[in-house]
Design a protein around this motif. Sequence first.
Motif, PDB file in Angstrom:
ATOM      1  N   CYS A  59      40.209  37.586  51.901  1.00 18.26           N
ATOM      2  CA  CYS A  59      40.967  38.440  51.541  1.00 18.26           C
ATOM      3  C   CYS A  59      42.363  37.616  51.262  1.00 18.26           C
ATOM      4  N   ASP A  60      43.481  38.540  50.695  1.00 26.18           N
ATOM      5  CA  ASP A  60      44.624  37.964  50.353  1.00 26.18           C
ATOM      6  C   ASP A  60      45.958  38.755  50.733  1.00 26.18           C
ATOM      7  N   VAL A  61      45.588  39.638  51.718  1.00 28.84           N
ATOM      8  CA  VAL A  61      46.543  40.382  52.544  1.00 28.84           C
ATOM      9  C   VAL A  61      46.300  39.878  53.954  1.00 28.84           C
ATOM     10  N   LEU A 152      29.433  41.181  33.431  1.00 29.22           N
ATOM     11  CA  LEU A 152      29.213  39.703  32.915  1.00 29.22           C
ATOM     12  C   LEU A 152      29.868  39.470  31.486  1.00 29.22           C
ATOM     13  N   PRO A 153      30.019  38.501  31.262  1.00 34.69           N
ATOM     14  CA  PRO A 153      30.792  38.030  29.969  1.00 34.69           C
ATOM     15  C   PRO A 153      29.969  38.610  28.654  1.00 34.69           C
ATOM     16  N   GLU A 154      30.771  39.216  27.681  1.00 36.28           N
ATOM     17  CA  GLU A 154      30.047  39.711  26.595  1.00 36.28           C
ATOM     18  C   GLU A 154      29.578  38.627  25.232  1.00 36.28           C
ATOM     19  N   VAL A 185      31.497  27.146  36.221  1.00 37.10           N
ATOM     20  CA  VAL A 185      32.268  28.402  36.592  1.00 37.10           C
ATOM     21  C   VAL A 185      32.699  29.050  34.942  1.00 37.10           C
ATOM     22  N   ILE A 186      32.601  30.057  35.003  1.00 41.30           N
ATOM     23  CA  ILE A 186      33.161  30.859  33.951  1.00 41.30           C
ATOM     24  C   ILE A 186      34.167  31.876  34.480  1.00 41.30           C
ATOM     25  N   GLY A 187      35.431  31.849  34.261  1.00 40.10           N
ATOM     26  CA  GLY A 187      36.238  32.779  35.063  1.00 40.10           C
ATOM     27  C   GLY A 187      37.319  32.231  35.810  1.00 40.10           C
ATOM     28  N   THR A 188      38.614  32.565  35.638  1.00 40.54           N
ATOM     29  CA  THR A 188      39.509  31.971  36.699  1.00 40.54           C
ATOM     30  C   THR A 188      40.397  33.157  37.108  1.00 40.54           C
ATOM     31  N   GLY A 189      39.713  34.181  37.661  1.00 42.03           N
ATOM     32  CA  GLY A 189      40.532  35.143  38.265  1.00 42.03           C
ATOM     33  C   GLY A 189      40.485  35.063  39.676  1.00 42.03           C
ATOM     34  N   SER A 190      40.722  35.845  40.604  1.00 39.74           N
ATOM     35  CA  SER A 190      40.852  35.490  42.052  1.00 39.74           C
ATOM     36  C   SER A 190      39.685  34.824  42.427  1.00 39.74           C
ATOM     37  N   LYS A 331      48.867  40.546  35.837  1.00 38.72           N
ATOM     38  CA  LYS A 331      47.423  40.530  36.071  1.00 38.72           C
ATOM     39  C   LYS A 331      47.464  40.061  37.410  1.00 38.72           C
ATOM     40  N   ARG A 332      46.798  40.691  38.304  1.00 33.00           N
ATOM     41  CA  ARG A 332      46.673  40.380  39.801  1.00 33.00           C
ATOM     42  C   ARG A 332      46.697  39.014  39.768  1.00 33.00           C
ATOM     43  N   PRO A 333      47.759  38.494  40.457  1.00 36.95           N
ATOM     44  CA  PRO A 333      48.010  37.051  40.865  1.00 36.95           C
ATOM     45  C   PRO A 333      47.150  36.567  42.100  1.00 36.95           C
ATOM     46  N   PRO A 357      36.392  28.712  21.935  1.00 35.75           N
ATOM     47  CA  PRO A 357      35.907  29.909  22.677  1.00 35.75           C
ATOM     48  C   PRO A 357      34.434  29.562  22.993  1.00 35.75           C
ATOM     49  N   LEU A 358      33.760  30.419  23.991  1.00 36.98           N
ATOM     50  CA  LEU A 358      32.476  30.462  24.192  1.00 36.98           C
ATOM     51  C   LEU A 358      31.805  31.059  23.058  1.00 36.98           C
ATOM     52  N   VAL A 359      30.394  30.720  22.663  1.00 42.16           N
ATOM     53  CA  VAL A 359      29.782  31.201  21.746  1.00 42.16           C
ATOM     54  C   VAL A 359      28.659  32.017  22.223  1.00 42.16           C
ATOM     55  N   ALA A 381      32.303  34.162  37.244  1.00 46.18           N
ATOM     56  CA  ALA A 381      33.409  34.830  37.962  1.00 46.18           C
ATOM     57  C   ALA A 381      34.202  35.894  37.175  1.00 46.18           C
ATOM     58  N   THR A 382      33.345  36.631  36.274  1.00 49.94           N
ATOM     59  CA  THR A 382      33.734  37.364  35.363  1.00 49.94           C
ATOM     60  C   THR A 382      34.449  38.800  35.788  1.00 49.94           C
ATOM     61  N   GLY A 383      34.418  39.039  36.970  1.00 48.72           N
ATOM     62  CA  GLY A 383      35.086  40.335  37.230  1.00 48.72           C
ATOM     63  C   GLY A 383      34.365  41.514  37.248  1.00 48.72           C
TER      64      GLY A 383
HETATM   65  O1  N01 Z   1      37.993  38.975  38.330  1.00 50.00           O
HETATM   66  P1  N01 Z   1      39.127  39.078  37.062  1.00 50.00           P
HETATM   67  P2  N01 Z   1      37.834  38.485  39.673  1.00 50.00           P
HETATM   68  N1  N01 Z   1      34.703  34.691  28.573  1.00 50.00           N
HETATM   69  O2  N01 Z   1      38.742  40.115  36.167  1.00 50.00           O
HETATM   70  C1  N01 Z   1      37.175  35.738  32.632  1.00 50.00           C
HETATM   71  C2  N01 Z   1      40.253  41.293  43.838  1.00 50.00           C
HETATM   72  N2  N01 Z   1      39.850  39.995  44.214  1.00 50.00           N
HETATM   73  O3  N01 Z   1      36.457  38.918  40.231  1.00 50.00           O
HETATM   74  O4  N01 Z   1      41.932  36.977  32.043  1.00 50.00           O
HETATM   75  C3  N01 Z   1      35.434  33.838  29.300  1.00 50.00           C
HETATM   76  O5  N01 Z   1      40.302  38.759  37.816  1.00 50.00           O
HETATM   77  C4  N01 Z   1      38.717  36.276  32.868  1.00 50.00           C
HETATM   78  O6  N01 Z   1      39.272  35.868  31.545  1.00 50.00           O
HETATM   79  P3  N01 Z   1      40.669  36.789  30.696  1.00 50.00           P
HETATM   80  C5  N01 Z   1      41.456  41.080  43.084  1.00 50.00           C
HETATM   81  O7  N01 Z   1      42.173  42.234  42.643  1.00 50.00           O
HETATM   82  C6  N01 Z   1      40.562  39.682  45.220  1.00 50.00           C
HETATM   83  O8  N01 Z   1      38.196  37.113  39.810  1.00 50.00           O
HETATM   84  O9  N01 Z   1      40.032  38.057  30.521  1.00 50.00           O
HETATM   85  N3  N01 Z   1      36.154  34.190  30.367  1.00 50.00           N
HETATM   86  C7  N01 Z   1      39.258  35.875  34.046  1.00 50.00           C
HETATM   87  O10 N01 Z   1      39.485  34.566  34.122  1.00 50.00           O
HETATM   88  C8  N01 Z   1      41.190  40.573  41.689  1.00 50.00           C
HETATM   89  O11 N01 Z   1      42.078  40.881  40.792  1.00 50.00           O
HETATM   90  C9  N01 Z   1      40.174  38.521  45.908  1.00 50.00           C
HETATM   91  O12 N01 Z   1      40.858  35.886  29.663  1.00 50.00           O
HETATM   92  C10 N01 Z   1      35.966  35.571  30.694  1.00 50.00           C
HETATM   93  C11 N01 Z   1      37.914  35.891  34.970  1.00 50.00           C
HETATM   94  O13 N01 Z   1      36.824  35.907  34.102  1.00 50.00           O
HETATM   95  C12 N01 Z   1      39.850  41.551  41.423  1.00 50.00           C
HETATM   96  O14 N01 Z   1      39.087  41.509  42.446  1.00 50.00           O
HETATM   97  C13 N01 Z   1      39.341  37.570  45.398  1.00 50.00           C
HETATM   98  C14 N01 Z   1      35.069  36.375  30.139  1.00 50.00           C
HETATM   99  C15 N01 Z   1      37.834  37.261  35.455  1.00 50.00           C
HETATM  100  O15 N01 Z   1      38.725  37.782  36.380  1.00 50.00           O
HETATM  101  C16 N01 Z   1      39.027  40.671  40.322  1.00 50.00           C
HETATM  102  O16 N01 Z   1      38.817  39.358  40.357  1.00 50.00           O
HETATM  103  C17 N01 Z   1      38.386  38.356  44.465  1.00 50.00           C
HETATM  104  C18 N01 Z   1      34.443  35.840  28.930  1.00 50.00           C
HETATM  105  N4  N01 Z   1      33.633  36.718  28.266  1.00 50.00           N
HETATM  106  C19 N01 Z   1      38.429  39.334  43.827  1.00 50.00           C
HETATM  107  N5  N01 Z   1      35.017  37.516  30.693  1.00 50.00           N
HETATM  108  C20 N01 Z   1      41.214  37.849  46.736  1.00 50.00           C
HETATM  109  O17 N01 Z   1      41.545  36.861  46.844  1.00 50.00           O
HETATM  110  C21 N01 Z   1      35.778  37.447  31.723  1.00 50.00           C
HETATM  111  N6  N01 Z   1      36.247  36.122  31.760  1.00 50.00           N
HETATM  112  C22 N01 Z   1      41.863  38.629  47.906  1.00 50.00           C
END
Ligand code: N01
Length: 537
Positions: A59-61, A152-154, A185-190, A331-333, A357-359, A381-383
Amino acid sequence: MNDTRNIPAQLDAVVVGAGFSGLYMLYKLRRLGMSAKVVEAGADVGGTWYWNKYPGARCDVESMHYSYSFDRELEQEWEWTEKYPSQPEIHAYISHVADRHDLRRDIVLNTKVTEARFDEESSRWTVRTDEGDEVSARYCIMAVGCLSKPKLPEIPGIENYTGNWYHTSHWPEERVDFSGQRVAVIGTGSSGIQAIPILAERADHLTVFQRTANFSLPTFNGPIDQDLVAGIKAEYPRIREEARMSGFGIAVEEPTQSALEVDDEERRSKYTERWNRGNLTGVLQAYTDLLVDERANETAAEFVRGKVREVVRDPEKAEILCPRGYAFGTKRPCLDTGYYETFNREDVDLVDLRATPLVEITENGVRTTEREHEFDSIVFATGFDAMTGALLSIDIVGRDGVSLQEKWAEGPTTYLGLTTTGFPNLFTITGPGSPSVLSNMIVSIEQHVDWISDLLSHMSQQELAVVEPTESAEKQWSDHVQECGEATLFTKTDSWYMGANVPGKPRVFMPYIGGVGPYRQKCDEVAANGYEGFALQ
Ligand code: N01
Ligand code: FAD
């Protein structure tokens, strides 16, 4: 695991989802003397903390605040080991709550709710599952989670890939062995930012595909400070109350100054002190205007970029990792442990998807506009399809045969994020239009569950059977939610808060940014005024 398959045909309430929300809802329904079952798609309780087993998930809280407050004995007894505990520890905590309150006997696991239909004659919901269950319930309570429908990524081709692939939120039960492997790893969210440092250690070689650089701050995680624990436990009731009345569900001192009122040196010193706290709110709540004024925000954004440049030795990589083009916080840090440091490793590559870009996904890996990259495993890790995804995956049909998909075709509208017109006796815990994902979610979950319970108790005392928001109350509230969003920088950013990550999803700012405390006051006022804005019969 105690999976109670036999669901009675008639219940007072069906709760969908057995995460933090569903468990507490069941606890409260029992105390109201109501018959209830929780239906859960997963094989265990825990919700987020059951599904997200990827390496590094935590968690991040801070743990002392990311926990239930309703059980005063539990909050004194439970001992967290880390400042930010990992997924197994949080899952152990939720499992303990389920056992401690004997909740499992009313939880049906491995079962997905597929349909919920309101019958106007009986004013009851008929709920159906993928296991063939059919239940009639007075109340249908959606505790389905805001971040529970993976995305999943589109890009085409996943079905052709011959290696192993994983989505962070549907991670296998058993430990995945990446040793000797080339991993992507595809995706750089949390999720990606938490997993990447660990995957880099475990794999032979790691390639990170980044489309949008994220702002990430260090956790400075470690064993929990026992003096801090003792201090918080001694003051828990006060601290919890402050959290309930705060902006984001965490008790912090509120800022009083604009970032533009002070000079560079003073700002830098404040940001540095707050950076060193290792939490999300420190830097973001340093000044009053960071989320509303672009110039103010840029001072904090540039501070974070400076930190990235300090850590990442290759200046080209550092620039790719520096977030740009959107305001910090909109965007959620992320909070990380060693994320930027990982890019100093020889065995980690970074691919900038803005440049190439991804193809497609190919048989052997991933093709960008530049070339094909081959991998033994790919981690997505595409959310998530956030906030509405899980709700709209259920065929929910209200009055006059109108479905929730139809009603929310242009984006979700609700009264207080808890209810929506045309769907009587249906509740959405942490639904769109409530502070929800902009808060410490356990605070928001408890508030919603308590509020719903009070309403159900009121209805039973008054012998009322149906509650539904009026159209005008819903319109006023939804307009207010949008106005609050538009007064900030959030609505200028492509984020999952805006539905921007899912192709075709309406662009609407879904959570309520008016603050956890003011929102609670509004909900309390509505209740005190005889459930103003609701038709009750
Ligand atoms: O998902 P995200 P997450 N091609 O949507 C990329 C909570 N959480 O699972 O920004 C290439 O944030 C996408 O790129 P872009 C928290 O609330 C908390 O990481 O769309 N890339 C992005 O980089 C969080 O905000 C914790 O350009 C593609 C990534 O995938 C929420 O959950 C931990 C793509 C998705 O990031 C979601 O987090 C985990 C494509 N086609 C989650 N599609 C804590 O630390 C998507 N991406 C508490
Ligand atoms: P969930 O935990 O998502 O549970 C919903 C459950 O409903 C799931 O188990 C799902 O299987 C089930 N479900 C959905 N649809 C159906 C259906 N049709 N039929 C049957 N079952 C269904 N929030 C914070 O405040 N702080 C944090 O530090 C934090 N960290 C997070 C880290 C990660 C990796 C993620 C993904 C989210 C994080 N969150 C955090 C948000 C987190 O989702 C909430 O804090 C909280 O756990 C949500 O609980 P919930 O019970 O409302 O939903």
